[in-house]
Design a protein around this motif. Structure first.
Motif, PDB file in Angstrom:
ATOM      1  N   ALA A  98      -2.883  14.466  11.520  1.00 19.99           N
ATOM      2  CA  ALA A  98      -4.106  13.881  12.074  1.00 19.99           C
ATOM      3  C   ALA A  98      -4.152  12.369  11.901  1.00 19.99           C
ATOM      4  O   ALA A  98      -4.900  11.681  12.597  1.00 19.99           O
ATOM      5  N   GLY A  99      -3.380  11.858  10.963  1.00 21.25           N
ATOM      6  CA  GLY A  99      -3.426  10.432  10.699  1.00 21.25           C
ATOM      7  C   GLY A  99      -2.724  10.091   9.410  1.00 21.25           C
ATOM      8  O   GLY A  99      -1.812  10.806   8.970  1.00 21.25           O
ATOM      9  N   LEU A 100      -3.176   9.004   8.779  1.00 21.89           N
ATOM     10  CA  LEU A 100      -2.514   8.462   7.604  1.00 21.89           C
ATOM     11  C   LEU A 100      -3.489   8.356   6.433  1.00 21.89           C
ATOM     12  O   LEU A 100      -4.644   7.948   6.605  1.00 21.89           O
ATOM     13  N   HIS A 101      -3.023   8.738   5.254  1.00 16.43           N
ATOM     14  CA  HIS A 101      -3.677   8.345   4.015  1.00 16.43           C
ATOM     15  C   HIS A 101      -3.061   7.021   3.590  1.00 16.43           C
ATOM     16  O   HIS A 101      -1.832   6.892   3.499  1.00 16.43           O
ATOM     17  N   VAL A 102      -3.907   6.040   3.311  1.00 18.23           N
ATOM     18  CA  VAL A 102      -3.443   4.715   2.907  1.00 18.23           C
ATOM     19  C   VAL A 102      -4.106   4.353   1.584  1.00 18.23           C
ATOM     20  O   VAL A 102      -5.343   4.289   1.494  1.00 18.23           O
ATOM     21  N   TYR A 103      -3.285   4.142   0.568  1.00 18.24           N
ATOM     22  CA  TYR A 103      -3.767   3.756  -0.746  1.00 18.24           C
ATOM     23  C   TYR A 103      -3.652   2.240  -0.881  1.00 18.24           C
ATOM     24  O   TYR A 103      -2.534   1.696  -0.813  1.00 18.24           O
ATOM     25  N   PHE A 131      -8.505   6.742   5.000  1.00 14.59           N
ATOM     26  CA  PHE A 131      -7.938   7.520   6.100  1.00 14.59           C
ATOM     27  C   PHE A 131      -8.049   6.728   7.393  1.00 14.59           C
ATOM     28  O   PHE A 131      -9.061   6.085   7.665  1.00 14.59           O
ATOM     29  N   VAL A 132      -6.982   6.781   8.193  1.00 15.46           N
ATOM     30  CA  VAL A 132      -7.034   6.231   9.541  1.00 15.46           C
ATOM     31  C   VAL A 132      -6.417   7.250  10.484  1.00 15.46           C
ATOM     32  O   VAL A 132      -5.363   7.836  10.194  1.00 15.46           O
ATOM     33  N   ALA A 133      -7.108   7.526  11.581  1.00 17.12           N
ATOM     34  CA  ALA A 133      -6.637   8.532  12.534  1.00 17.12           C
ATOM     35  C   ALA A 133      -5.406   8.027  13.291  1.00 17.12           C
ATOM     36  O   ALA A 133      -5.378   6.902  13.771  1.00 17.12           O
ATOM     37  N   PRO A 168       0.836  -1.201   0.000  1.00 15.51           N
ATOM     38  CA  PRO A 168       0.000   0.000   0.000  1.00 15.51           C
ATOM     39  C   PRO A 168       0.868   1.248   0.000  1.00 15.51           C
ATOM     40  O   PRO A 168       2.048   1.208   0.357  1.00 15.51           O
ATOM     41  N   GLY A 169       0.272   2.361  -0.408  1.00 14.31           N
ATOM     42  CA  GLY A 169       0.933   3.654  -0.276  1.00 14.31           C
ATOM     43  C   GLY A 169       0.485   4.315   1.017  1.00 14.31           C
ATOM     44  O   GLY A 169      -0.706   4.294   1.341  1.00 14.31           O
ATOM     45  N   VAL A 170       1.419   4.903   1.754  1.00 17.21           N
ATOM     46  CA  VAL A 170       1.096   5.479   3.063  1.00 17.21           C
ATOM     47  C   VAL A 170       1.772   6.833   3.203  1.00 17.21           C
ATOM     48  O   VAL A 170       2.962   6.981   2.892  1.00 17.21           O
ATOM     49  N   SER A 171       1.011   7.823   3.678  1.00 23.38           N
ATOM     50  CA  SER A 171       1.543   9.163   3.923  1.00 23.38           C
ATOM     51  C   SER A 171       0.856   9.763   5.144  1.00 23.38           C
ATOM     52  O   SER A 171      -0.311   9.471   5.424  1.00 23.38           O
ATOM     53  N   GLU A 173      -8.319  14.377   7.493  1.00 27.53           N
ATOM     54  CA  GLU A 173      -8.827  13.306   6.625  1.00 27.53           C
ATOM     55  C   GLU A 173      -8.823  13.729   5.163  1.00 27.53           C
ATOM     56  O   GLU A 173      -8.462  12.950   4.276  1.00 27.53           O
ATOM     57  N   ASN A 174      -9.215  14.965   4.901  1.00 34.46           N
ATOM     58  CA  ASN A 174      -9.190  15.490   3.539  1.00 34.46           C
ATOM     59  C   ASN A 174      -8.132  16.576   3.385  1.00 34.46           C
ATOM     60  O   ASN A 174      -8.248  17.459   2.534  1.00 34.46           O
ATOM     61  N   GLY A 175      -7.091  16.494   4.224  1.00 37.84           N
ATOM     62  CA  GLY A 175      -6.052  17.508   4.223  1.00 37.84           C
ATOM     63  C   GLY A 175      -4.912  17.181   3.288  1.00 37.84           C
ATOM     64  O   GLY A 175      -4.995  16.271   2.446  1.00 37.84           O
ATOM     65  N   THR A 176      -3.833  17.918   3.461  1.00 36.06           N
ATOM     66  CA  THR A 176      -2.663  17.732   2.609  1.00 36.06           C
ATOM     67  C   THR A 176      -1.704  16.724   3.224  1.00 36.06           C
ATOM     68  O   THR A 176      -1.652  16.549   4.451  1.00 36.06           O
TER      69      THR A 176
END
Length: 202
Positions: free
Chosen positions: A164-169, A178-180, A106-109, A114-117
């Motif tokens: 705030a958390g992670l974007h996970v693709y 999104f996960v907090a 997966p891609g993780v950043s 949640e809808n942020g940069t």
């Protein structure tokens, strides 16, 4: 349907190029022969058949069989802190009504909301690729993220920023879940702040 692509190969004292259509341009360089000064350049046009195939860097699973973000939920498993880092399982659950497949990394950043940069460098890959993981409805799979303690870096090297958390693709998907996981990330891209393993069955 994708438009049919074409390629032109010119016979001249230069390099020709073959360009494949169907949405992605793929260039193949060909060393052409030399023509005489009196002969005009000659060209050959090759019509290329369209294709719907998606080329993936991580898996050869057919597109129709892959799990997509809209049929997955994401949760964090139990985190484990160690010297200088924290490891956390990403738990994917198939919430759809069909069996699908996850395969690869997966891609993780980090993200500001949640809808942020996204903040700083995305996760690098850790370990070897895995085989396909088949998820029936309700099935689960996991990948592990290791997050370094970024406050161990000097501010000028890190650029500490609240997250705030992670974007996970999911593998081979361009839509993020999104996960907090509130904390601090490094906004500067030179810090290897996250690593992620390939998806495996639970």
């Amino acid at each position: 349907m994708p438009a049919t692509g074409s390629a032109v190969i010119t016979r001249a004292a230069a390099l020709g190029t073959v360009v494949l259509g169907a949405g992605v341009l793929v260039a193949v360089t060909i060393l052409a022969g030399c023509s005489s000064d009196d002969d005009p350049p000659q060209s050959i046009t090759i019509e290329l058949a369209p294709t719907d195939q998606v080329v993936s860097a991580t898996t050869d699973i057919p597109v129709a069989d892959r799990c997509t973000a809209d049929e997955l939920s994401l949760n964090l498993g139990r985190t484990d802190g160690s010297a200088g880092s924290v490891t956390m399982p990403l738990v994917f659950t198939n919430t759809g009504d069909r069996t699908c497949i996850l395969s690869g990394f997966p891609g993780v950043s980090y993200v500001t909301a949640e809808n942020g940069t996204e903040v700083g460098a995305a996760a690098t890959r850790s370990g070897s690729p895995s085989g396909p993981t088949t998820l029936p409805p309700g099935g689960r799979a996991t990948a592990t993220v290791r997050a370094v303690q970024v406050l161990n870096y000097p501010d000028y090297q890190c650029g500490p920023t609240p997250v705030a958390g992670l974007h996970v693709y999911p593998p081979d998907d361009s839509t993020a879940l999104f996960v907090a996981y509130p904390g601090t990330g490094c906004a500067l891209p030179n810090v290897d702040q996250l690593q992620v393993t390939a998806v495996v069955p639970m």
